[in-house]
Write a protein that holds these residues in place. Structure first.
Motif, PDB file in Angstrom:
ATOM      1  N   LEU A  89       0.720  -1.020   0.137  1.00 53.66           N
ATOM      2  CA  LEU A  89      -0.125   0.013   0.117  1.00 53.66           C
ATOM      3  C   LEU A  89       0.843   1.284   0.069  1.00 53.66           C
ATOM      4  O   LEU A  89       0.292   2.561  -0.053  1.00 53.66           O
ATOM      5  CB  LEU A  89      -0.974   0.018   1.170  1.00 53.66           C
ATOM      6  N   LEU A  90       2.040   1.301  -0.076  1.00 51.69           N
ATOM      7  CA  LEU A  90       2.952   2.320   0.099  1.00 51.69           C
ATOM      8  C   LEU A  90       2.687   3.410  -0.841  1.00 51.69           C
ATOM      9  O   LEU A  90       2.718   4.645  -0.714  1.00 51.69           O
ATOM     10  CB  LEU A  90       4.487   1.932   0.266  1.00 51.69           C
ATOM     11  N   ASN A  91       2.558   2.707  -2.202  1.00 53.72           N
ATOM     12  CA  ASN A  91       2.626   3.783  -3.215  1.00 53.72           C
ATOM     13  C   ASN A  91       1.263   4.540  -3.095  1.00 53.72           C
ATOM     14  O   ASN A  91       0.992   5.665  -3.531  1.00 53.72           O
ATOM     15  CB  ASN A  91       2.172   3.040  -4.544  1.00 53.72           C
ATOM     16  N   ALA A  92       0.238   4.050  -1.987  1.00 55.46           N
ATOM     17  CA  ALA A  92      -0.920   4.906  -1.771  1.00 55.46           C
ATOM     18  C   ALA A  92      -1.301   5.199  -0.399  1.00 55.46           C
ATOM     19  O   ALA A  92      -2.190   5.312   0.343  1.00 55.46           O
ATOM     20  CB  ALA A  92      -2.160   4.243  -2.450  1.00 55.46           C
ATOM     21  N   TRP A  93       0.149   5.575   0.387  1.00 49.81           N
ATOM     22  CA  TRP A  93      -0.025   5.823   1.790  1.00 49.81           C
ATOM     23  C   TRP A  93      -0.815   6.942   2.238  1.00 49.81           C
ATOM     24  O   TRP A  93      -1.388   6.537   3.384  1.00 49.81           O
ATOM     25  CB  TRP A  93       1.298   6.186   2.176  1.00 49.81           C
ATOM     26  N   GLU A  94      -1.242   7.888   1.473  1.00 48.65           N
ATOM     27  CA  GLU A  94      -2.093   8.872   2.011  1.00 48.65           C
ATOM     28  C   GLU A  94      -3.708   8.283   2.247  1.00 48.65           C
ATOM     29  O   GLU A  94      -4.337   8.506   2.991  1.00 48.65           O
ATOM     30  CB  GLU A  94      -2.054   9.922   1.280  1.00 48.65           C
ATOM     31  N   GLU A  95      -3.869   7.511   1.050  1.00 46.16           N
ATOM     32  CA  GLU A  95      -5.184   6.734   1.193  1.00 46.16           C
ATOM     33  C   GLU A  95      -5.381   5.443   2.069  1.00 46.16           C
ATOM     34  O   GLU A  95      -6.397   5.217   2.258  1.00 46.16           O
ATOM     35  CB  GLU A  95      -5.549   6.323  -0.159  1.00 46.16           C
ATOM     36  N   ALA A  96      -4.310   5.142   2.563  1.00 46.29           N
ATOM     37  CA  ALA A  96      -4.268   3.961   3.314  1.00 46.29           C
ATOM     38  C   ALA A  96      -3.718   4.393   4.845  1.00 46.29           C
ATOM     39  O   ALA A  96      -3.021   3.806   5.670  1.00 46.29           O
ATOM     40  CB  ALA A  96      -3.150   2.595   2.811  1.00 46.29           C
ATOM     41  N   ALA A  97      -4.426   5.348   5.451  1.00 41.19           N
ATOM     42  CA  ALA A  97      -4.011   5.910   6.726  1.00 41.19           C
ATOM     43  C   ALA A  97      -3.891   4.876   7.749  1.00 41.19           C
ATOM     44  O   ALA A  97      -3.164   5.136   8.667  1.00 41.19           O
ATOM     45  CB  ALA A  97      -4.782   7.335   6.988  1.00 41.19           C
ATOM     46  N   GLY A  98      -5.093   3.896   7.809  1.00 40.45           N
ATOM     47  CA  GLY A  98      -4.870   3.304   9.035  1.00 40.45           C
ATOM     48  C   GLY A  98      -3.726   2.209   9.091  1.00 40.45           C
ATOM     49  O   GLY A  98      -3.377   1.722  10.054  1.00 40.45           O
ATOM     50  N   TYR A  99      -2.855   2.046   7.916  1.00 37.13           N
ATOM     51  CA  TYR A  99      -1.855   1.092   8.153  1.00 37.13           C
ATOM     52  C   TYR A  99      -0.389   1.918   8.424  1.00 37.13           C
ATOM     53  O   TYR A  99       0.460   1.243   8.792  1.00 37.13           O
ATOM     54  CB  TYR A  99      -1.564   0.827   6.723  1.00 37.13           C
ATOM     55  N   TYR A 100      -0.462   3.081   8.615  1.00 35.28           N
ATOM     56  CA  TYR A 100       0.847   3.848   8.583  1.00 35.28           C
ATOM     57  C   TYR A 100       0.620   4.927   9.841  1.00 35.28           C
ATOM     58  O   TYR A 100      -0.407   5.567  10.027  1.00 35.28           O
ATOM     59  CB  TYR A 100       1.191   4.843   7.439  1.00 35.28           C
ATOM     60  N   THR A 101       1.533   4.827  10.931  1.00 38.36           N
ATOM     61  CA  THR A 101       1.280   5.801  12.014  1.00 38.36           C
ATOM     62  C   THR A 101       1.623   7.317  11.620  1.00 38.36           C
ATOM     63  O   THR A 101       2.032   7.433  10.557  1.00 38.36           O
ATOM     64  CB  THR A 101       2.617   5.621  13.058  1.00 38.36           C
TER      65      THR A 101
END
Length: 166
Positions: A89-101
């Protein structure tokens, strides 16, 4: 110009596909520069979480389209304990907020701002966001890390380093 070890192929006039191997083996031809880059890379990562280091390296490599570095740092991220979901999901990290602190997100935003200097500067809001999550020493190392992976990407893309070959 090649070093004699790279296979020859007709020139690609489209500018989008590279149907041949490396242009040169720059690390062999410029060993002092390569050793300096290795030392800079080691110094830049000092004190930073190894998994976050790899996320930053992957994200910059995605932006710079460096297949060699993507291959290497995805492997290294897995070794550092990074999850498949976060890598995918890193390429879409902004849309995958729940995965990143929030700390990850601040580092990734800074990575993008430093890597893609489209406005000619890093916006204050992006810098301040990172500064809120990293102490000054960590932030200095993070900036050095981002700068270093961008240099590695430029070596890899320019010389067409081949993924899976070190």
């Amino acid at each position: 110009m090649t070093n004699g070890n790279a296979p020859s192929a007709p020139p690609d006039t489209s500018g989008t596909h590279h149907g041949h191997g490396p242009r040169m083996r720059w690390a062999t031809l410029a060993p002092e520069a390569f050793k300096a880059m290795v030392a800079l890379d080691a110094a830049a990562t000092k004190g930073l979480d190894p998994a976050l280091v790899e996320l930053v390296k992957i994200r910059a490599s995605q932006l710079n389209k460096c297949a060699f570095c993507l291959d290497m740092h995805i492997t290294d991220a897995r070794k550092a304990g990074e999850t498949e979901e976060r890598i995918h999901l890193l390429n879409a990290w902004e849309e995958a907020a729940g995965y990143y602190t929030e700390r990850d997100r601040a580092a990734l935003a800074l990575t993008e701002a430093v890597t893609v200097l489209t406005e000619g500067f890093v916006p204050d809001a992006v810098y301040e966001r990172a500064a809120a999550h990293f102490d000054e020493t960590e932030l200095a190392h993070l900036i050095a890390l981002i700068t270093t992976i961008n240099a590695w990407n430029r070596f890899g893309v320019t010389t067409r380093m081949t993924p899976g070959q070190g």
